[in-house]
Design an enzyme around this catalytic site. Structure first.
Site, PDB file in Angstrom:
ATOM      1  N   ARG A 125       0.720  -1.169   0.083  1.00 26.62           N
ATOM      2  CA  ARG A 125      -0.037   0.101  -0.006  1.00 26.62           C
ATOM      3  C   ARG A 125       0.868   1.257   0.080  1.00 26.62           C
ATOM      4  O   ARG A 125       0.480   2.307   0.298  1.00 26.62           O
ATOM      5  CB  ARG A 125      -1.057   0.080   1.332  1.00 26.62           C
ATOM      6  N   LYS A 147       3.743  11.500 -11.166  1.00 28.60           N
ATOM      7  CA  LYS A 147       2.762  10.615 -12.095  1.00 28.60           C
ATOM      8  C   LYS A 147       3.832   9.438 -12.205  1.00 28.60           C
ATOM      9  O   LYS A 147       4.704   9.454 -12.743  1.00 28.60           O
ATOM     10  CB  LYS A 147       2.621  11.206 -13.521  1.00 28.60           C
ATOM     11  N   GLU A 189      11.463  18.871 -24.593  1.00 31.03           N
ATOM     12  CA  GLU A 189      10.675  19.275 -23.357  1.00 31.03           C
ATOM     13  C   GLU A 189      11.256  20.453 -22.622  1.00 31.03           C
ATOM     14  O   GLU A 189      10.273  21.250 -21.963  1.00 31.03           O
ATOM     15  CB  GLU A 189      10.821  17.995 -22.207  1.00 31.03           C
ATOM     16  N   LYS A 231       7.855  23.235 -13.210  1.00 29.24           N
ATOM     17  CA  LYS A 231       7.074  22.350 -13.059  1.00 29.24           C
ATOM     18  C   LYS A 231       6.596  22.040 -11.810  1.00 29.24           C
ATOM     19  O   LYS A 231       5.438  21.781 -11.252  1.00 29.24           O
ATOM     20  CB  LYS A 231       7.893  20.940 -13.378  1.00 29.24           C
ATOM     21  N   GLU A 241      -4.190  17.327 -11.797  1.00 29.12           N
ATOM     22  CA  GLU A 241      -4.438  17.626 -13.003  1.00 29.12           C
ATOM     23  C   GLU A 241      -6.236  17.899 -13.136  1.00 29.12           C
ATOM     24  O   GLU A 241      -6.749  17.423 -14.041  1.00 29.12           O
ATOM     25  CB  GLU A 241      -4.202  16.635 -14.181  1.00 29.12           C
ATOM     26  N   ARG A 246      -2.016  21.898 -14.910  1.00 27.82           N
ATOM     27  CA  ARG A 246      -1.186  20.890 -15.291  1.00 27.82           C
ATOM     28  C   ARG A 246      -0.988  20.060 -16.810  1.00 27.82           C
ATOM     29  O   ARG A 246      -0.176  20.052 -17.396  1.00 27.82           O
ATOM     30  CB  ARG A 246      -1.312  19.752 -14.256  1.00 27.82           C
ATOM     31  N   ASN A 250       1.199  19.418 -21.296  1.00 29.64           N
ATOM     32  CA  ASN A 250       1.014  18.729 -22.576  1.00 29.64           C
ATOM     33  C   ASN A 250       0.919  19.491 -23.896  1.00 29.64           C
ATOM     34  O   ASN A 250       0.658  18.863 -24.937  1.00 29.64           O
ATOM     35  CB  ASN A 250      -0.233  17.758 -22.527  1.00 29.64           C
ATOM     36  N   HIS A 253       1.774  17.697 -27.096  1.00 30.13           N
ATOM     37  CA  HIS A 253       1.712  16.139 -27.034  1.00 30.13           C
ATOM     38  C   HIS A 253       0.558  15.494 -27.703  1.00 30.13           C
ATOM     39  O   HIS A 253       0.740  14.461 -28.138  1.00 30.13           O
ATOM     40  CB  HIS A 253       1.688  15.782 -25.603  1.00 30.13           C
ATOM     41  N   HIS A 257       1.997  12.262 -29.559  1.00 29.01           N
ATOM     42  CA  HIS A 257       1.435  10.900 -29.408  1.00 29.01           C
ATOM     43  C   HIS A 257       0.850  10.245 -30.900  1.00 29.01           C
ATOM     44  O   HIS A 257       1.264   9.116 -30.921  1.00 29.01           O
ATOM     45  CB  HIS A 257       0.292  11.032 -28.133  1.00 29.01           C
ATOM     46  N   HIS A 270      10.181  10.144 -28.422  1.00 29.07           N
ATOM     47  CA  HIS A 270       9.100  11.050 -27.886  1.00 29.07           C
ATOM     48  C   HIS A 270       9.446  12.573 -27.942  1.00 29.07           C
ATOM     49  O   HIS A 270       8.702  13.489 -28.438  1.00 29.07           O
ATOM     50  CB  HIS A 270       8.841  10.750 -26.340  1.00 29.07           C
TER      51      HIS A 270
HETATM   52  P1  NAD Z   1      14.062   5.918 -21.045  1.00 34.85           P
HETATM   53  O1  NAD Z   1      13.715   5.665 -19.656  1.00 34.85           O
HETATM   54  O2  NAD Z   1      13.730   4.625 -21.991  1.00 34.85           O
HETATM   55  O3  NAD Z   1      15.582   6.192 -21.382  1.00 34.85           O
HETATM   56  C1  NAD Z   1      16.022   6.313 -22.595  1.00 34.85           C
HETATM   57  C2  NAD Z   1      17.101   5.261 -23.194  1.00 34.85           C
HETATM   58  O4  NAD Z   1      18.302   5.848 -22.369  1.00 34.85           O
HETATM   59  C3  NAD Z   1      17.214   4.081 -22.384  1.00 34.85           C
HETATM   60  O5  NAD Z   1      17.766   3.030 -23.301  1.00 34.85           O
HETATM   61  C4  NAD Z   1      17.921   4.039 -21.068  1.00 34.85           C
HETATM   62  O6  NAD Z   1      18.387   2.654 -20.751  1.00 34.85           O
HETATM   63  C5  NAD Z   1      18.917   4.992 -21.531  1.00 34.85           C
HETATM   64  N1  NAD Z   1      19.542   5.601 -20.452  1.00 34.85           N
HETATM   65  C6  NAD Z   1      19.066   6.309 -19.326  1.00 34.85           C
HETATM   66  N2  NAD Z   1      19.827   7.138 -18.952  1.00 34.85           N
HETATM   67  C7  NAD Z   1      21.105   6.916 -19.520  1.00 34.85           C
HETATM   68  C8  NAD Z   1      22.451   7.286 -19.163  1.00 34.85           C
HETATM   69  N3  NAD Z   1      22.505   8.271 -18.139  1.00 34.85           N
HETATM   70  N4  NAD Z   1      23.320   6.989 -19.780  1.00 34.85           N
HETATM   71  C9  NAD Z   1      23.125   5.951 -20.904  1.00 34.85           C
HETATM   72  N5  NAD Z   1      21.914   5.439 -21.160  1.00 34.85           N
HETATM   73  C10 NAD Z   1      20.959   5.911 -20.354  1.00 34.85           C
HETATM   74  O7  NAD Z   1      13.055   6.933 -21.697  1.00 34.85           O
HETATM   75  P2  NAD Z   1      13.018   8.660 -21.214  1.00 34.85           P
HETATM   76  O8  NAD Z   1      12.955   9.332 -22.516  1.00 34.85           O
HETATM   77  O9  NAD Z   1      13.756   9.012 -20.180  1.00 34.85           O
HETATM   78  O10 NAD Z   1      11.399   8.401 -20.604  1.00 34.85           O
HETATM   79  C11 NAD Z   1      10.244   7.945 -21.324  1.00 34.85           C
HETATM   80  C12 NAD Z   1       9.293   7.669 -20.414  1.00 34.85           C
HETATM   81  O11 NAD Z   1       8.937   8.559 -19.637  1.00 34.85           O
HETATM   82  C13 NAD Z   1       8.036   7.356 -21.333  1.00 34.85           C
HETATM   83  O12 NAD Z   1       7.526   6.026 -20.792  1.00 34.85           O
HETATM   84  C14 NAD Z   1       7.105   8.197 -20.923  1.00 34.85           C
HETATM   85  O13 NAD Z   1       5.764   7.940 -20.758  1.00 34.85           O
HETATM   86  C15 NAD Z   1       7.569   8.692 -19.497  1.00 34.85           C
HETATM   87  N6  NAD Z   1       7.250  10.213 -19.051  1.00 34.85           N
HETATM   88  C16 NAD Z   1       6.468  10.247 -17.770  1.00 34.85           C
HETATM   89  C17 NAD Z   1       6.399  11.488 -17.427  1.00 34.85           C
HETATM   90  C18 NAD Z   1       5.895  11.604 -15.994  1.00 34.85           C
HETATM   91  O14 NAD Z   1       5.377  12.832 -15.680  1.00 34.85           O
HETATM   92  N7  NAD Z   1       5.854  10.513 -15.321  1.00 34.85           N
HETATM   93  C19 NAD Z   1       6.637  12.669 -18.207  1.00 34.85           C
HETATM   94  C20 NAD Z   1       7.068  12.597 -19.252  1.00 34.85           C
HETATM   95  C21 NAD Z   1       7.733  11.248 -19.798  1.00 34.85           C
HETATM   96  N1  GLY Z   2       4.496  15.383 -18.216  1.00 36.48           N
HETATM   97  C1  GLY Z   2       3.323  15.927 -17.788  1.00 36.48           C
HETATM   98  C2  GLY Z   2       2.813  15.892 -16.169  1.00 36.48           C
HETATM   99  O1  GLY Z   2       3.640  15.592 -15.549  1.00 36.48           O
HETATM  100  O2  GLY Z   2       1.698  16.483 -15.986  1.00 36.48           O
END
Ligand code: NAD
Ligand code: GLY
Length: 362
Positions: A125, A147, A189, A231, A241, A246, A250, A253, A257, A270
């Site tokens: 939990r 999130k 971003e 942020k 949101e 918030r 996007n 986005h 998407h 992305h």
């Molecule tokens: P990711 O986590 O897949 O990382 C991209 C690549 O870089 C991967 O292959 C990873 O292994 C590699 N990597 C990471 N750090 C590294 C480093 N320092 N050195 C070498 N390689 C490294 O992708 P991302 O772009 O970081 O994140 C994308 C994800 O984030 C998506 O799933 C998206 O939905 C999510 N996201 C969430 C939020 C939120 O608010 N929670 C906001 C934006 C995106």
């Molecule tokens: N990346 C969008 C949010 O955190 O709301």
């Protein structure tokens, strides 16, 4: 060498927390953890690209302060944000005798932060989560704001929670090992924050193009801090949101998407899709008479100087619109977009006619 760290606070009452932004600060995480509570047991979750050297650096810093640590490595990539991997992690946590005093540390990009965060939110939990983001995207966006979640085959990020971390530990030096294309995708971003909330930040980015292209540490630290501050302010006012504030995060986005989906996941990163999506949204705002062309041109120049794509790839406009109509930001099939009305300010615009949208996709 460790450069002085900056601290940004996310004000959420009893769930407030700090974001620590430094350069070369990863080896100090153990000391920070030892100072901020009685951490007897830590589980580090990372992926196979980040394990060496970064997660191992964190593990060594925890060992230095005698914190018992288990390291769990999952495959890199979006497919790890799945219920199967979550089940593996919940099971692993039971095997590791995790209890409610255990702290879980996510060391990785947005995939690891979202996945490990979801596991932390749901195991027993809810257990404590610390975010150690290692991509630029994760440092400026996904590690902040709580999130967390996983994907289903039919929908991305559809199962999740709001689960704020205990703190966020950002070391910009880890970006040195990040593939250049991932770094650039994160910059999209960064630009987004300037367009949606802060004209002077946008101007700072324009002045910092050479430094950003050269990965200048001092500039990166400043820029990551400003993004985190923007942020943090948004999340403090609209954590769940509900007010629409918030949702401004996007910007670009809905287009992005759809572009990612129609191009086939993994073809376009992305952040690259966000760069194209921001230009589409800005052109849409022009079509609707909300801004003049100069606002779009300024974004286009900055994104291009940061070596990000701004022109649409050749994708079918009808397929893109159909994908947008399935987007979770769409209410009852009506197309809604976050659109600028000037540089540094955006609004949610309802009921955008599909022919206007089609007009900016060509
Ligand atoms: P990711 O986590 O897949 O990382 C991209 C690549 O870089 C991967 O292959 C990873 O292994 C590699 N990597 C990471 N750090 C590294 C480093 N320092 N050195 C070498 N390689 C490294 O992708 P991302 O772009 O970081 O994140 C994308 C994800 O984030 C998506 O799933 C998206 O939905 C999510 N996201 C969430 C939020 C939120 O608010 N929670 C906001 C934006 C995106
Ligand atoms: N990346 C969008 C949010 O955190 O709301």
């Amino acid at each position: 060498m460790t450069a002085a760290s900056e601290i940004v606070r996310v004000e959420l009452g009893s769930r407030s927390y700090e974001i620590h932004i430094g350069t070369g600060s990863l080896p100090q995480l153990g000391t920070q953890l030892a100072m901020t509570g009685a951490a007897q047991h830590v589980v580090l979750i990372t992926d196979e690209h980040v394990e060496r050297p970064h997660a191992e650096t964190v593990a060594a810093s925890l060992a230095d302060v005698d914190i018992e640590t288990d390291l769990v490595v999952v495959p890199a990539g979006e497919t790890s944000k799945s219920i199967d991997v979550a089940v593996d992690l919940w099971t692993k946590l039971v095997e590791l005798e995790t209890d409610r005093r255990t702290r879980l540390i996510a060391v990785g990009g947005g995939v690891i932060g979202d996945l490990a965060g979801f596991v932390a939110a749901t195991f027993a939990r809810g257990i404590s989560l610390i975010q150690v983001p290692t991509t630029l995207l994760a440092q400026v966006d996904s590690s902040v704001g709580g999130k967390v979640g996983i994907n289903l085959p039919l929908a991305k990020n559809i199962v999740g929670a709001f689960w704020q971390p205990e703190f966020v530990w950002i070391d910009t030096a880890v970006l040195a090992t990040l593939p250049e294309r991932e770094y650039r995708a994160g910059l999209a971003e960064v630009v987004k924050y300037g367009v949606i909330h802060d004209k002077s930040f946008f101007a700072l980015l324009e002045e910092s193009i050479d430094a950003l292209n050269a990965h200048d540490d001092a500039v990166l630290r400043t820029i990551v801090s400003r993004c985190c501050q923007i942020k943090a302010d948004v999340v403090a006012q609209d954590e769940k949101e509900t007010s629409g504030l918030r949702a401004t995060l996007n910007y670009g986005h809905t287009f992005a998407h759809a572009i990612e989906q129609v191009a086939g996941y993994g073809e376009i990163l992305h952040g690259e899709a966000v760069a194209m999506g921001m230009i589409c949204a800005s052109r849409l705002a022009e079509t609707m008479g909300r801004i003049d062309a100069a606002v779009t041109e300024r974004q286009q120049r900055l994104l291009a100087a940061l070596e990000l794509p701004t022109e649409m790839p050749s994708l079918d406009a009808e397929e893109l619109i159909a994908a947008m109509q399935r987007d979770k930001k769409v209410a009852a099939g009506r197309l809604r977009f976050i659109l600028p009305d000037r540089l540094g300010h955006v609004e949610l615009v309802e009921d955008v006619p599909p022919q206007y949208v089609e007009g900016v996709l060509g």
